[in-house]
Design a protein around this motif. Structure first.
Motif, PDB file in Angstrom:
ATOM      1  N   GLU A 104       0.720  -1.181  -0.066  1.00  0.00           N
ATOM      2  CA  GLU A 104       0.029   0.109   0.090  1.00  0.00           C
ATOM      3  C   GLU A 104       0.812   1.210   0.040  1.00  0.00           C
ATOM      4  O   GLU A 104       2.050   1.190   0.215  1.00  0.00           O
ATOM      5  CB  GLU A 104      -0.971   0.047   1.491  1.00  0.00           C
ATOM      6  CG  GLU A 104      -2.029  -1.214   1.317  1.00  0.00           C
ATOM      7  CD  GLU A 104      -2.860  -1.118   2.407  1.00  0.00           C
ATOM      8  OE1 GLU A 104      -2.674  -0.076   3.267  1.00  0.00           O
ATOM      9  OE2 GLU A 104      -3.589  -2.160   2.733  1.00  0.00           O
ATOM     10  N   ALA A 105       0.146   2.400  -0.235  1.00  0.00           N
ATOM     11  CA  ALA A 105       0.993   3.724  -0.333  1.00  0.00           C
ATOM     12  C   ALA A 105       1.645   3.942   1.038  1.00  0.00           C
ATOM     13  O   ALA A 105       0.995   3.759   1.953  1.00  0.00           O
ATOM     14  CB  ALA A 105      -0.002   4.934  -0.717  1.00  0.00           C
ATOM     15  N   GLY A 106       2.766   4.443   1.124  1.00  0.00           N
ATOM     16  CA  GLY A 106       3.429   4.851   2.318  1.00  0.00           C
ATOM     17  C   GLY A 106       3.985   3.581   3.159  1.00  0.00           C
ATOM     18  O   GLY A 106       4.438   3.787   4.388  1.00  0.00           O
ATOM     19  N   THR A 161       4.539  -1.512  -6.994  1.00  0.00           N
ATOM     20  CA  THR A 161       2.933  -1.356  -7.182  1.00  0.00           C
ATOM     21  C   THR A 161       2.144  -1.372  -6.092  1.00  0.00           C
ATOM     22  O   THR A 161       2.404  -1.942  -5.008  1.00  0.00           O
ATOM     23  CB  THR A 161       2.552  -2.621  -8.247  1.00  0.00           C
ATOM     24  OG1 THR A 161       1.060  -2.443  -8.548  1.00  0.00           O
ATOM     25  CG2 THR A 161       2.784  -3.953  -7.317  1.00  0.00           C
ATOM     26  N   GLU A 162       1.141  -0.831  -5.999  1.00  0.00           N
ATOM     27  CA  GLU A 162       0.161  -0.639  -4.953  1.00  0.00           C
ATOM     28  C   GLU A 162      -1.262  -1.436  -5.273  1.00  0.00           C
ATOM     29  O   GLU A 162      -2.017  -1.980  -4.356  1.00  0.00           O
ATOM     30  CB  GLU A 162      -0.365   0.843  -4.809  1.00  0.00           C
ATOM     31  CG  GLU A 162       0.782   1.872  -4.193  1.00  0.00           C
ATOM     32  CD  GLU A 162       0.239   3.460  -4.043  1.00  0.00           C
ATOM     33  OE1 GLU A 162      -1.123   3.491  -4.212  1.00  0.00           O
ATOM     34  OE2 GLU A 162       1.182   4.103  -3.777  1.00  0.00           O
ATOM     35  N   GLU A 163      -1.159  -2.017  -6.291  1.00  0.00           N
ATOM     36  CA  GLU A 163      -2.173  -2.880  -6.834  1.00  0.00           C
ATOM     37  C   GLU A 163      -1.732  -4.383  -7.120  1.00  0.00           C
ATOM     38  O   GLU A 163      -0.595  -4.695  -7.390  1.00  0.00           O
ATOM     39  CB  GLU A 163      -2.827  -2.531  -8.239  1.00  0.00           C
ATOM     40  CG  GLU A 163      -3.574  -0.818  -8.220  1.00  0.00           C
ATOM     41  CD  GLU A 163      -4.296  -0.578  -9.305  1.00  0.00           C
ATOM     42  OE1 GLU A 163      -5.283  -1.364  -9.613  1.00  0.00           O
ATOM     43  OE2 GLU A 163      -4.108   0.343  -9.867  1.00  0.00           O
ATOM     44  N   ASP A 164      -2.425  -5.131  -6.916  1.00  0.00           N
ATOM     45  CA  ASP A 164      -2.342  -6.765  -7.494  1.00  0.00           C
ATOM     46  C   ASP A 164      -2.182  -6.781  -8.895  1.00  0.00           C
ATOM     47  O   ASP A 164      -3.159  -6.955  -9.601  1.00  0.00           O
ATOM     48  CB  ASP A 164      -3.419  -7.697  -6.617  1.00  0.00           C
ATOM     49  CG  ASP A 164      -3.087  -8.982  -6.747  1.00  0.00           C
ATOM     50  OD1 ASP A 164      -2.224  -9.475  -7.527  1.00  0.00           O
ATOM     51  OD2 ASP A 164      -3.363  -9.829  -5.685  1.00  0.00           O
ATOM     52  N   LEU A 165      -0.971  -7.180  -9.422  1.00  0.00           N
ATOM     53  CA  LEU A 165      -0.917  -6.994 -10.797  1.00  0.00           C
ATOM     54  C   LEU A 165      -1.303  -8.531 -11.190  1.00  0.00           C
ATOM     55  O   LEU A 165      -1.865  -8.559 -12.463  1.00  0.00           O
ATOM     56  CB  LEU A 165       0.541  -7.246 -11.259  1.00  0.00           C
ATOM     57  CG  LEU A 165       1.503  -5.789 -11.035  1.00  0.00           C
ATOM     58  CD1 LEU A 165       2.915  -5.783 -11.411  1.00  0.00           C
ATOM     59  CD2 LEU A 165       0.744  -4.568 -11.434  1.00  0.00           C
ATOM     60  N   ARG A 166      -1.603  -9.288 -10.356  1.00  0.00           N
ATOM     61  CA  ARG A 166      -2.109 -10.742 -10.888  1.00  0.00           C
ATOM     62  C   ARG A 166      -3.746 -10.445 -11.426  1.00  0.00           C
ATOM     63  O   ARG A 166      -4.224 -11.020 -12.437  1.00  0.00           O
ATOM     64  CB  ARG A 166      -2.148 -11.910  -9.593  1.00  0.00           C
ATOM     65  CG  ARG A 166      -0.803 -12.041  -9.399  1.00  0.00           C
ATOM     66  CD  ARG A 166      -0.644 -13.197  -8.322  1.00  0.00           C
ATOM     67  NE  ARG A 166      -1.335 -12.162  -7.082  1.00  0.00           N
ATOM     68  CZ  ARG A 166      -1.434 -12.774  -5.789  1.00  0.00           C
ATOM     69  NH1 ARG A 166      -0.907 -14.255  -5.624  1.00  0.00           N
ATOM     70  NH2 ARG A 166      -1.639 -12.077  -4.669  1.00  0.00           N
ATOM     71  N   ILE A 167      -4.219  -9.563 -10.557  1.00  0.00           N
ATOM     72  CA  ILE A 167      -5.760  -9.044 -10.816  1.00  0.00           C
ATOM     73  C   ILE A 167      -5.667  -8.154 -12.068  1.00  0.00           C
ATOM     74  O   ILE A 167      -6.687  -8.505 -13.235  1.00  0.00           O
ATOM     75  CB  ILE A 167      -6.317  -8.283  -9.753  1.00  0.00           C
ATOM     76  CG1 ILE A 167      -6.417  -9.281  -8.342  1.00  0.00           C
ATOM     77  CG2 ILE A 167      -7.639  -7.931 -10.213  1.00  0.00           C
ATOM     78  CD1 ILE A 167      -7.050  -8.611  -7.394  1.00  0.00           C
ATOM     79  N   LEU A 168      -4.758  -7.498 -12.240  1.00  0.00           N
ATOM     80  CA  LEU A 168      -4.874  -6.657 -13.639  1.00  0.00           C
ATOM     81  C   LEU A 168      -4.665  -7.409 -14.697  1.00  0.00           C
ATOM     82  O   LEU A 168      -4.917  -7.252 -15.964  1.00  0.00           O
ATOM     83  CB  LEU A 168      -3.806  -5.617 -13.377  1.00  0.00           C
ATOM     84  CG  LEU A 168      -4.013  -4.647 -12.388  1.00  0.00           C
ATOM     85  CD1 LEU A 168      -2.733  -3.449 -12.324  1.00  0.00           C
ATOM     86  CD2 LEU A 168      -5.239  -3.644 -12.340  1.00  0.00           C
ATOM     87  N   VAL A 169      -3.679  -8.508 -14.718  1.00  0.00           N
ATOM     88  CA  VAL A 169      -3.410  -9.488 -15.648  1.00  0.00           C
ATOM     89  C   VAL A 169      -4.635 -10.352 -16.236  1.00  0.00           C
ATOM     90  O   VAL A 169      -4.854 -10.305 -17.360  1.00  0.00           O
ATOM     91  CB  VAL A 169      -2.377 -10.574 -15.277  1.00  0.00           C
ATOM     92  CG1 VAL A 169      -1.900 -11.665 -16.391  1.00  0.00           C
ATOM     93  CG2 VAL A 169      -0.798  -9.807 -15.142  1.00  0.00           C
TER      94      VAL A 169
END
Length: 303
Positions: A29-31, A133-141
């Protein structure tokens, strides 16, 4: 910083990976300290005598375009990093990179893979790449928003950073660390935190994690008159920890999407419509916030 089990495991992972990695994906997450982890990996790598270059993923398109103009492979990396080829390139917020730029980055990375040819110049390169990354790249994939092959190349090693709320036992140590550094930065500081103030901090969810903790402590220190930080110096935390008001929609069920939209709107209002600040508070990237707004959270509700 921290003696929790999660942080001990993280430090062991960094020490084990540092001397050997080529590509690493740092998620959190951020921070949570993704760049700090990246710098620690660089310091432990054989390329530590080279530069550590920070590049936001949304600004790398021009450099990648230069890399595809047909220049020699050794020049490609130099142009990409804008510096000598020996070192570490830190790609910040890789999830924000447009798909067409992802394709370019993938082609560039494929050119720099070590080969078995003893005379090949690529074998002598010491370029390390760390992406955050702050996001789950697996979900983006899975949704087609991130290149699967690029993900596989970047995530050869995946380091996940825990949010502060999951390692609250580290908060007193972190607080002391920041307070001890304030006198050098601001010419003043506090030496003690009351039990009430510490209880207030430990009851707060810290959506912006360690970065927010430092900011809150700095503001509290500037509000204090003496050497003791008290609960009254933490008005934002006190307000956040107040019991929630009865919901106006109590008595009827709400769709999850409605709950999410109301929360996003509430955060946006609290941030005076500042989307960058709101995305940091929500712990999501700006691109994700924009997609949520486009999907139905109306900005007109902020007025």
């Amino acid at each position: 910083m921290g003696s929790s089990t999660a942080m001990k495991r993280l430090r062991q992972q960094v020490r084990r990976i540092g001397p050997h990695f080529r590509t690493v994906l740092v998620s959190g997450e951020a921070g949570t300290g993704k760049e700090l982890v990246a710098r620690a990996l660089h310091r432990m790598s054989p390329a530590s005598d080279g530069p550590f270059v920070v590049c936001h993923a949304t600004t790398i398109e021009e450099a990648l375009a230069e890399c595809e103009e047909g220049a020699r492979a050794a020049d490609h990396v130099g142009r990409l990093m804008k510096r000598p080829v020996r070192g570490t390139l830190f790609l910040h917020h890789i999830s924000d990179m447009p798909l067409k730029v992802q394709d370019r980055l993938l082609r560039v990375l494929m050119r720099y893979e070590p080969t078995q040819s003893r005379g090949n110049v690529l074998q002598r390169m010491e370029l390390r790449i760390i992406a955050s990354t702050e996001e789950d790249l697996r979900i983006l994939v899975s949704t087609g928003r991130f290149n699967q092959e690029l993900y596989q190349r970047l995530a050869t090693v995946d380091i996940s950073l825990p949010p502060l709320r999951e390692r609250m036992e580290d908060l007193p140590e972190l607080a002391r660390y920041f307070l001890e550094g304030f006198p050098q930065l601001y010419g003043r500081g506090v030496c003690e935190i009351t039990d009430e103030a510490m209880e207030l901090m430990q009851g707060y969810p810290w959506p912006e994690n360690v970065r927010e903790l430092e900011s809150v402590l700095r503001n509290a220190m500037l509000r204090s008159e003496g050497k003791v930080l008290e609960a009254r110096h933490l008005p934002l935390l006190a307000k956040t920890n107040e019991p929630a008001q009865p919901a106006t929609n109590a008595g009827r069920s709400m769709r999850l999407q409605d709950v999410v939209e109301q929360h996003v709107l509430r955060v946006l209002k609290d941030c005076a419509g500042n989307k960058l600040r709101a995305s940091e508070v929500l712990g999501i990237s700006r691109s994700t916030l924009y997609r949520m707004l486009d999907a139905g959270v109306s900005a007109d509700s902020l007025r």
